[in-house]
Design a protein around this motif. Structure first.
Motif, PDB file in Angstrom:
ATOM      1  N   GLY A 220       0.796  -1.216   0.000  1.00 17.29           N
ATOM      2  CA  GLY A 220       0.000   0.000   0.000  1.00 17.29           C
ATOM      3  C   GLY A 220       0.832   1.272   0.000  1.00 17.29           C
ATOM      4  N   THR A 221       0.269   2.312  -0.586  1.00 15.29           N
ATOM      5  CA  THR A 221       0.901   3.634  -0.627  1.00 15.29           C
ATOM      6  C   THR A 221       1.107   4.171   0.797  1.00 15.29           C
ATOM      7  OG1 THR A 221      -0.192   4.094  -2.731  1.00 15.29           O
ATOM      8  CG2 THR A 221       0.634   6.004  -1.488  1.00 15.29           C
ATOM      9  N   ARG A 222       2.256   4.754   1.035  1.00 18.55           N
ATOM     10  CA  ARG A 222       2.544   5.321   2.361  1.00 18.55           C
ATOM     11  C   ARG A 222       1.692   6.567   2.595  1.00 18.55           C
ATOM     12  NH1 ARG A 222       6.009   4.199   6.183  1.00 18.55           N
ATOM     13  NH2 ARG A 222       6.720   5.782   7.664  1.00 18.55           N
ATOM     14  N   ILE A 223       1.134   6.654   3.780  1.00 16.85           N
ATOM     15  CA  ILE A 223       0.334   7.811   4.178  1.00 16.85           C
ATOM     16  C   ILE A 223       1.170   8.656   5.135  1.00 16.85           C
ATOM     17  CG2 ILE A 223      -1.722   8.536   5.463  1.00 16.85           C
ATOM     18  CD1 ILE A 223      -3.144   6.060   4.303  1.00 16.85           C
ATOM     19  N   TYR A 224       1.409   9.912   4.767  1.00 19.90           N
ATOM     20  CA  TYR A 224       2.359  10.771   5.483  1.00 19.90           C
ATOM     21  C   TYR A 224       1.683  11.726   6.477  1.00 19.90           C
ATOM     22  CZ  TYR A 224       5.489   9.195   1.761  1.00 19.90           C
ATOM     23  OH  TYR A 224       6.236   8.429   0.910  1.00 19.90           O
ATOM     24  N   VAL A 225       0.389  11.593   6.664  1.00 23.13           N
ATOM     25  CA  VAL A 225      -0.375  12.587   7.420  1.00 23.13           C
ATOM     26  C   VAL A 225       0.110  12.731   8.857  1.00 23.13           C
ATOM     27  CG1 VAL A 225      -2.654  13.138   8.354  1.00 23.13           C
ATOM     28  CG2 VAL A 225      -2.426  12.369   5.980  1.00 23.13           C
ATOM     29  N   LYS A 226       0.163  11.643   9.599  1.00 29.36           N
ATOM     30  CA  LYS A 226       0.434  11.744  11.034  1.00 29.36           C
ATOM     31  C   LYS A 226       1.850  12.196  11.345  1.00 29.36           C
ATOM     32  CE  LYS A 226      -3.262   8.747  12.672  1.00 29.36           C
ATOM     33  NZ  LYS A 226      -3.661   7.526  13.434  1.00 29.36           N
ATOM     34  N   SER A 227       2.796  11.907  10.469  1.00 33.41           N
ATOM     35  CA  SER A 227       4.163  12.384  10.706  1.00 33.41           C
ATOM     36  C   SER A 227       4.310  13.860  10.353  1.00 33.41           C
ATOM     37  CB  SER A 227       5.165  11.547   9.904  1.00 33.41           C
ATOM     38  OG  SER A 227       4.904  11.621   8.520  1.00 33.41           O
ATOM     39  N   LEU A 228       3.556  14.329   9.357  1.00 35.58           N
ATOM     40  CA  LEU A 228       3.720  15.703   8.887  1.00 35.58           C
ATOM     41  C   LEU A 228       2.887  16.730   9.653  1.00 35.58           C
ATOM     42  CD1 LEU A 228       3.862  15.189   5.011  1.00 35.58           C
ATOM     43  CD2 LEU A 228       5.693  16.083   6.455  1.00 35.58           C
ATOM     44  N   MET A 229       1.720  16.331  10.156  1.00 36.45           N
ATOM     45  CA  MET A 229       0.820  17.316  10.759  1.00 36.45           C
ATOM     46  C   MET A 229       1.458  18.093  11.918  1.00 36.45           C
ATOM     47  SD  MET A 229      -1.947  17.904   9.145  1.00 36.45           S
ATOM     48  CE  MET A 229      -2.314  19.158  10.350  1.00 36.45           C
ATOM     49  N   PRO A 230       2.194  17.460  12.839  1.00 36.63           N
ATOM     50  CA  PRO A 230       2.788  18.247  13.926  1.00 36.63           C
ATOM     51  C   PRO A 230       3.772  19.294  13.429  1.00 36.63           C
ATOM     52  CG  PRO A 230       2.773  15.915  14.487  1.00 36.63           C
ATOM     53  CD  PRO A 230       2.408  16.014  13.040  1.00 36.63           C
TER      54      PRO A 230
ATOM     55  N   GLU B  61      15.014  15.655  11.811  1.00 36.03           N
ATOM     56  CA  GLU B  61      15.069  14.858  13.035  1.00 36.03           C
ATOM     57  C   GLU B  61      13.658  14.503  13.514  1.00 36.03           C
ATOM     58  OE1 GLU B  61      16.919  15.042  17.587  1.00 36.03           O
ATOM     59  OE2 GLU B  61      17.219  16.717  16.198  1.00 36.03           O
ATOM     60  N   GLN B  62      12.740  15.473  13.491  1.00 38.85           N
ATOM     61  CA  GLN B  62      11.363  15.212  13.920  1.00 38.85           C
ATOM     62  C   GLN B  62      10.693  14.171  13.046  1.00 38.85           C
ATOM     63  OE1 GLN B  62       8.871  18.769  14.997  1.00 38.85           O
ATOM     64  NE2 GLN B  62      10.704  19.891  14.384  1.00 38.85           N
ATOM     65  N   LEU B  63      10.892  14.282  11.741  1.00 43.33           N
ATOM     66  CA  LEU B  63      10.251  13.345  10.827  1.00 43.33           C
ATOM     67  C   LEU B  63      10.862  11.951  10.948  1.00 43.33           C
ATOM     68  CD1 LEU B  63       9.835  15.656   7.711  1.00 43.33           C
ATOM     69  CD2 LEU B  63       8.029  14.817   9.226  1.00 43.33           C
ATOM     70  N   THR B  64      12.153  11.884  11.207  1.00 43.73           N
ATOM     71  CA  THR B  64      12.805  10.590  11.427  1.00 43.73           C
ATOM     72  C   THR B  64      12.256   9.925  12.685  1.00 43.73           C
ATOM     73  OG1 THR B  64      14.836  11.326  10.322  1.00 43.73           O
ATOM     74  CG2 THR B  64      15.020   9.421  11.786  1.00 43.73           C
ATOM     75  N   GLU B  65      12.096  10.710  13.749  1.00 47.49           N
ATOM     76  CA  GLU B  65      11.536  10.179  14.991  1.00 47.49           C
ATOM     77  C   GLU B  65      10.097   9.721  14.802  1.00 47.49           C
ATOM     78  OE1 GLU B  65      12.045  13.316  17.816  1.00 47.49           O
ATOM     79  OE2 GLU B  65      14.176  12.887  18.134  1.00 47.49           O
ATOM     80  N   ALA B  66       9.401  10.322  13.834  1.00 52.35           N
ATOM     81  CA  ALA B  66       8.017   9.932  13.541  1.00 52.35           C
ATOM     82  C   ALA B  66       7.930   8.704  12.641  1.00 52.35           C
ATOM     83  CB  ALA B  66       7.274  11.095  12.889  1.00 52.35           C
ATOM     84  N   GLY B  67       9.089   8.163  12.250  1.00 54.43           N
ATOM     85  CA  GLY B  67       9.108   6.930  11.473  1.00 54.43           C
ATOM     86  C   GLY B  67       9.394   7.085   9.998  1.00 54.43           C
ATOM     87  N   GLU B  68       9.684   8.311   9.551  1.00 50.16           N
ATOM     88  CA  GLU B  68       9.975   8.515   8.131  1.00 50.16           C
ATOM     89  C   GLU B  68      11.458   8.291   7.820  1.00 50.16           C
ATOM     90  OE1 GLU B  68       7.625   8.751   6.141  1.00 50.16           O
ATOM     91  OE2 GLU B  68       5.961   9.474   7.368  1.00 50.16           O
ATOM     92  N   ARG B  69      11.723   7.858   6.610  1.00 47.17           N
ATOM     93  CA  ARG B  69      13.091   7.778   6.096  1.00 47.17           C
ATOM     94  C   ARG B  69      13.355   9.089   5.360  1.00 47.17           C
ATOM     95  NH1 ARG B  69      10.425   3.512   4.395  1.00 47.17           N
ATOM     96  NH2 ARG B  69      10.722   3.981   2.181  1.00 47.17           N
ATOM     97  N   VAL B  70      14.248   9.910   5.913  1.00 46.62           N
ATOM     98  CA  VAL B  70      14.431  11.284   5.429  1.00 46.62           C
ATOM     99  C   VAL B  70      15.798  11.431   4.776  1.00 46.62           C
ATOM    100  CG1 VAL B  70      14.344  13.720   6.074  1.00 46.62           C
ATOM    101  CG2 VAL B  70      13.020  12.054   7.384  1.00 46.62           C
ATOM    102  N   VAL B  71      15.812  12.057   3.598  1.00 48.07           N
ATOM    103  CA  VAL B  71      17.078  12.384   2.935  1.00 48.07           C
ATOM    104  C   VAL B  71      17.034  13.847   2.502  1.00 48.07           C
ATOM    105  CG1 VAL B  71      17.511  10.036   2.111  1.00 48.07           C
ATOM    106  CG2 VAL B  71      16.230  11.622   0.668  1.00 48.07           C
ATOM    107  N   THR B  72      18.191  14.459   2.390  1.00 49.39           N
ATOM    108  CA  THR B  72      18.300  15.816   1.853  1.00 49.39           C
ATOM    109  C   THR B  72      18.502  15.713   0.348  1.00 49.39           C
ATOM    110  OG1 THR B  72      19.241  16.650   3.911  1.00 49.39           O
ATOM    111  CG2 THR B  72      19.552  17.997   1.928  1.00 49.39           C
ATOM    112  N   LEU B  73      17.521  16.206  -0.409  1.00 51.56           N
ATOM    113  CA  LEU B  73      17.536  16.060  -1.860  1.00 51.56           C
ATOM    114  C   LEU B  73      18.248  17.198  -2.571  1.00 51.56           C
ATOM    115  CD1 LEU B  73      13.836  14.959  -2.502  1.00 51.56           C
ATOM    116  CD2 LEU B  73      15.856  13.487  -2.496  1.00 51.56           C
ATOM    117  N   GLY B  74      18.143  18.427  -2.027  1.00 48.72           N
ATOM    118  CA  GLY B  74      18.733  19.565  -2.718  1.00 48.72           C
ATOM    119  C   GLY B  74      18.235  20.868  -2.143  1.00 48.72           C
ATOM    120  N   THR B  75      18.206  21.901  -2.982  1.00 54.80           N
ATOM    121  CA  THR B  75      17.803  23.236  -2.542  1.00 54.80           C
ATOM    122  C   THR B  75      16.973  23.924  -3.615  1.00 54.80           C
ATOM    123  OG1 THR B  75      19.837  24.194  -3.428  1.00 54.80           O
ATOM    124  CG2 THR B  75      19.864  23.555  -1.104  1.00 54.80           C
ATOM    125  N   LEU B  76      16.292  24.986  -3.195  1.00 56.02           N
ATOM    126  CA  LEU B  76      15.631  25.861  -4.156  1.00 56.02           C
ATOM    127  C   LEU B  76      16.641  26.843  -4.717  1.00 56.02           C
ATOM    128  CD1 LEU B  76      12.189  26.748  -2.499  1.00 56.02           C
ATOM    129  CD2 LEU B  76      12.796  24.810  -3.972  1.00 56.02           C
TER     130      LEU B  76
END
Length: 351
Positions: free
Chosen positions: A229-239, A322-337
């Motif tokens: 199933g598609t990952r649902i990002y709601v609960k990690s992102l809302m805070p 750090e917050q998103l990692t603690e919420a269970g997400e796999r986080v990488v830095t992709l780049g910049t604007l």
């Protein structure tokens, strides 16, 4: 030829089983009940679903609505006979589109259409929808089951989902951005719900059996692995959204980075992405090898392992990661604007 007046036709003679429909409603009632949240207390079976924004804690809300489907991933579910994850996909494709606008998903409705109602498959489908709703914190407040003989081949069905969320006035995304803002990526659960027409073509042309062991997912068949199933990002992102630390979000669906990131950028800003900054999951490498697809087409068709893009101020990037990692997400830095338009890339995609 029999005399219809003598025999007395019924709806069942035309292929519509009202008793099966009633059985499905009874089976899914506890599933819907399991998704209840503040603001949603009504039972299934009314002519419309009710939701109380005040009870949900909103004072001056803006409503945000989204609808979507699962696409031809459903054909794999039908071929494999596994129907309990496509409901998660259905919810995810809607609620992930709400969260990118800063809206908390509140409720969900589904549309399930088939030629002949299979109560077992239907229950599995709705169970998946209920699971997706629980993951998103959204209430399943209603839906429609349509049995339409002649419209669908035996065993076939289609799904559509509709969700509504809310954000307090003045808190919607995206916010003001500038060159130098950091682009973070959140890992996907694989293919999610895009590119499956190409996946199915590759499987057919290469004579692959969905029941064969997946070379990219230990202990799973190819069919099972493709149906994750598609990952649902709601609960990690809302805070993090509520804390005001996110400037923009982009749900990476059809069109990949190239089409989805620019949708949230203001005129005069572009995204520079380092394609070597994350490990591409094995399923994408497998597909690339099957079809000799190449990086450009892979990035246009699939998420390639990044399901959500997060844009934050440079000074807040480490804290948000750090917050998103603690919420269970796999986080990488992709780049910049950067100054410019669209998406530019550096590095090589690890296929």
């Amino acid at each position: 030829m029999s005399d219809p007046k003598k025999n007395g036709y019924t709806y069942a003679d035309a292929g519509v089983d009202i008793d099966a429909g009633n059985a499905l409603v009874r089976a899914i009632a506890p599933l819907a009940k399991s998704t209840r949240r503040a603001g949603a207390d009504s039972e299934l079976g009314g002519f419309g679903g009710l939701f109380d924004l005040k009870a949900a804690g909103f004072s001056d809300p803006i409503l945000v609505a989204a609808n979507d489907g699962v696409g031809t991933k459903l054909k794999i579910a039908i071929d494999v006979g596994k129907h309990d994850t496509v409901g998660i996909d259905l919810v995810a494709m809607c609620v992930n589109d709400l969260i990118v606008q800063g809206a908390e998903p509140l409720f969900f409705l589904d549309y399930y259409a088939t030629g002949a109602l299979d109560v077992s498959a239907g229950t599995d489908i709705i169970a998946g929808i209920a699971e997706g709703c629980r993951q998103a914190g959204a209430a399943l407040i209603g839906g429609e089951t349509a049995e339409m003989p002649g419209m669908y081949s035996e065993g076939d069905y289609d799904l559509a989902g509709f969700s509504v969320g809310a954000a307090e006035r003045g808190h919607l995304l995206p916010k003001e951005m500038q060159a130098g803002d950091v682009i973070l990526g959140l890992g996907s659960n694989g293919l999610h719900s895009n590119g499956f027409s190409l996946v199915r073509r590759l499987v057919a042309d290469n004579g692959i059996d969905y029941g064969a062991p997946a070379p990219f997912a230990e202990g799973m068949s190819i069919g099972e692995a493709l149906l994750i199933g598609t990952r649902i990002y709601v609960k990690s992102l809302m805070p993090v959204i509520r804390a005001g630390e996110i400037k923009g979000l982009a749900h990476i669906t059809g069109g990949g980075f190239i089409e989805n990131i620019p949708r949230v950028l203001p005129k005069g800003l572009g995204a520079e992405i380092d394609l070597s900054s994350w490990e591409v999951p094995g399923v994408f490498k497998w597909l690339d090898q099957l079809g000799n697809i190449g990086p450009k087409e892979m990035l246009r068709t699939f998420n390639c392992g990044i399901g959500m893009v997060v844009i934050v101020a440079a000074e807040q990037a480490a804290g948000v990661a750090e917050q998103l990692t603690e919420a269970g997400e796999r986080v990488v830095t992709l780049g910049t604007l950067v100054a410019g338009e669209g998406v530019s890339t550096t590095g090589a995609l690890g296929l």
